[in-house]
Design a protein around this motif. Sequence first.
Motif, PDB file in Angstrom:
ATOM      1  N   LYS A 106       0.828  -1.211   0.000  1.00 14.96           N
ATOM      2  CA  LYS A 106       0.000   0.000   0.000  1.00 14.96           C
ATOM      3  C   LYS A 106       0.858   1.255   0.000  1.00 14.96           C
ATOM      4  O   LYS A 106       0.553   2.240  -0.688  1.00 14.96           O
ATOM      5  N   LYS A 107       1.948   1.221   0.765  1.00 18.39           N
ATOM      6  CA  LYS A 107       2.860   2.372   0.795  1.00 18.39           C
ATOM      7  C   LYS A 107       3.460   2.618  -0.576  1.00 18.39           C
ATOM      8  O   LYS A 107       3.508   3.756  -1.063  1.00 18.39           O
ATOM      9  N   PHE A 108       3.931   1.537  -1.230  1.00 20.94           N
ATOM     10  CA  PHE A 108       4.571   1.689  -2.541  1.00 20.94           C
ATOM     11  C   PHE A 108       3.584   2.190  -3.595  1.00 20.94           C
ATOM     12  O   PHE A 108       3.957   2.932  -4.504  1.00 20.94           O
ATOM     13  N   GLN A 109       2.318   1.773  -3.489  1.00 19.19           N
ATOM     14  CA  GLN A 109       1.310   2.222  -4.448  1.00 19.19           C
ATOM     15  C   GLN A 109       1.047   3.721  -4.319  1.00 19.19           C
ATOM     16  O   GLN A 109       0.762   4.395  -5.307  1.00 19.19           O
ATOM     17  N   ASN A 110       1.132   4.232  -3.084  1.00 16.41           N
ATOM     18  CA  ASN A 110       0.846   5.649  -2.854  1.00 16.41           C
ATOM     19  C   ASN A 110       2.003   6.561  -3.240  1.00 16.41           C
ATOM     20  O   ASN A 110       1.802   7.755  -3.480  1.00 16.41           O
ATOM     21  N   TRP A 111       3.210   5.998  -3.291  1.00 21.28           N
ATOM     22  CA  TRP A 111       4.375   6.809  -3.628  1.00 21.28           C
ATOM     23  C   TRP A 111       4.594   6.822  -5.139  1.00 21.28           C
ATOM     24  O   TRP A 111       4.464   5.807  -5.809  1.00 21.28           O
ATOM     25  N   LYS A 112       4.947   7.958  -5.642  1.00 15.75           N
ATOM     26  CA  LYS A 112       5.269   8.079  -7.056  1.00 15.75           C
ATOM     27  C   LYS A 112       6.786   8.036  -7.203  1.00 15.75           C
ATOM     28  O   LYS A 112       7.473   9.058  -7.148  1.00 15.75           O
ATOM     29  N   GLY A 113       7.289   6.819  -7.372  1.00 12.45           N
ATOM     30  CA  GLY A 113       8.736   6.632  -7.427  1.00 12.45           C
ATOM     31  C   GLY A 113       9.410   7.399  -8.539  1.00 12.45           C
ATOM     32  O   GLY A 113      10.552   7.837  -8.422  1.00 12.45           O
ATOM     33  N   SER A 114       8.690   7.614  -9.663  1.00 10.79           N
ATOM     34  CA  SER A 114       9.308   8.278 -10.809  1.00 10.79           C
ATOM     35  C   SER A 114       9.579   9.759 -10.538  1.00 10.79           C
ATOM     36  O   SER A 114      10.364  10.398 -11.229  1.00 10.79           O
ATOM     37  N   MET A 153      10.208  -5.968  -3.422  1.00 18.08           N
ATOM     38  CA  MET A 153       9.364  -4.779  -3.512  1.00 18.08           C
ATOM     39  C   MET A 153      10.199  -3.515  -3.348  1.00 18.08           C
ATOM     40  O   MET A 153      10.014  -2.524  -4.066  1.00 18.08           O
ATOM     41  N   MET A 154      11.158  -3.544  -2.412  1.00 13.92           N
ATOM     42  CA  MET A 154      12.023  -2.384  -2.201  1.00 13.92           C
ATOM     43  C   MET A 154      12.941  -2.160  -3.395  1.00 13.92           C
ATOM     44  O   MET A 154      13.180  -1.013  -3.795  1.00 13.92           O
ATOM     45  N   TRP A 159      14.602   1.022  -8.196  1.00 17.46           N
ATOM     46  CA  TRP A 159      14.984   1.124  -9.600  1.00 17.46           C
ATOM     47  C   TRP A 159      13.872   1.707 -10.471  1.00 17.46           C
ATOM     48  O   TRP A 159      14.052   1.837 -11.687  1.00 17.46           O
ATOM     49  N   GLY A 160      12.727   2.021  -9.867  1.00 15.32           N
ATOM     50  CA  GLY A 160      11.661   2.697 -10.611  1.00 15.32           C
ATOM     51  C   GLY A 160      10.770   1.784 -11.413  1.00 15.32           C
ATOM     52  O   GLY A 160      10.076   2.247 -12.328  1.00 15.32           O
ATOM     53  N   SER A 161      10.755   0.479 -11.100  1.00 16.66           N
ATOM     54  CA  SER A 161       9.885  -0.444 -11.828  1.00 16.66           C
ATOM     55  C   SER A 161       8.431  -0.207 -11.444  1.00 16.66           C
ATOM     56  O   SER A 161       8.115   0.116 -10.299  1.00 16.66           O
ATOM     57  N   TRP A 170      20.594  -2.701 -11.964  1.00 14.49           N
ATOM     58  CA  TRP A 170      22.004  -2.716 -12.321  1.00 14.49           C
ATOM     59  C   TRP A 170      22.885  -3.302 -11.234  1.00 14.49           C
ATOM     60  O   TRP A 170      24.013  -3.731 -11.506  1.00 14.49           O
ATOM     61  N   VAL A 171      22.388  -3.325 -10.019  1.00 14.10           N
ATOM     62  CA  VAL A 171      23.168  -3.860  -8.895  1.00 14.10           C
ATOM     63  C   VAL A 171      22.274  -4.783  -8.080  1.00 14.10           C
ATOM     64  O   VAL A 171      21.088  -4.494  -7.885  1.00 14.10           O
TER      65      VAL A 171
END
Length: 236
Positions: A106-114, A153-154, A159-161, A170-171
Motif C-alpha cells: 500500500k505504501k509503494f502504491q501511494n508513492w510516485k517513485g518516478s 518490492m524495495m 529502480w523505478g519499476s 544494475w546492482v
Amino acid sequence: MSRGGPVISHLLFVDDSFLFCKATKEEVLEIKRIIHKYEQVSGQQVNMEKSSIMFSRNTDEELKKEISDLLREVQVVSQGEYLGLPMVITRAKNQVFRFIREKAAKKFQNWKGSFLRQAGKEVLLKSVVMALPNYTISYFRLPKGMCKELSKMMARFWWGSKEGEKKTHWVKWSKRTEPKCNVGLGIRDISCFNSVELAKQLWRFISHPNILDSLLHLRGDLSLVRRHDGCYKRKG
C-alpha cells in the motif's frame, strides 16, 4: 501456557483482560460467576459483545458449541491481534504475517517513485518501509519467502519499476544492503535484522531468568558455556 512453565490464570494490560481456563463447562461457569461478582462490586458492566473466546486446536467441536452456548454474546475467534501482533501463530506463517506485506504494498502504491530522487527513495525505504515489520520481527521469525518478497518490492521501488513494466536492476539488492563504507545504501537486510532482534530477546530472557517471558519461553537449565569463538551455547 507452556509445558513446564508457570500456571497463569489471567493477564491484565491497561483496560484489557485475558482470562485463561480449561475448556470445561465448570470453569466457564466459574468465570461467569467472577465477572458477575465484579459487576456487582464495581458497578461497571462487562460488554460481552466486545469480548471474544479462543479455543485450543485440540478442543472437541461439540464441547466448543456447549461452551459457546453458555457464553452466548461472546464471539468465537480462531485468530486475532493484540497490540499489533497476531495472537496465534500457525504453520501457515505467510498468511499470519501477510498484513506486513499488504502494508508495504500500500505504501509503494501511494508513492510516485518516478518523481523522487534516489535520496528521497532512500529516506522512505529506511524510515517508513523498514519500520513496518520492526515490532513484529522483534518477537517472531518471518518466513524467508516473505523477507525475499519485501526485498524485491524495495528493489523495484528503488529502480523505478512499475506494474507491468520492468526496469533493469544494475546492482544486486544484497549489495544495496551493505554499509555505505562498502558502497552500499546501509538499508538493513530484513532476514538478518530479524535474527538480530530475536537474539536480543533471547539475551534478555537469559539475563533476566525470573521475568514472566523467560519462565514461559525458556524452561529447565539455562546454564550457558562460552565457546572458543566467543559465542555462547546452552549447557547440556
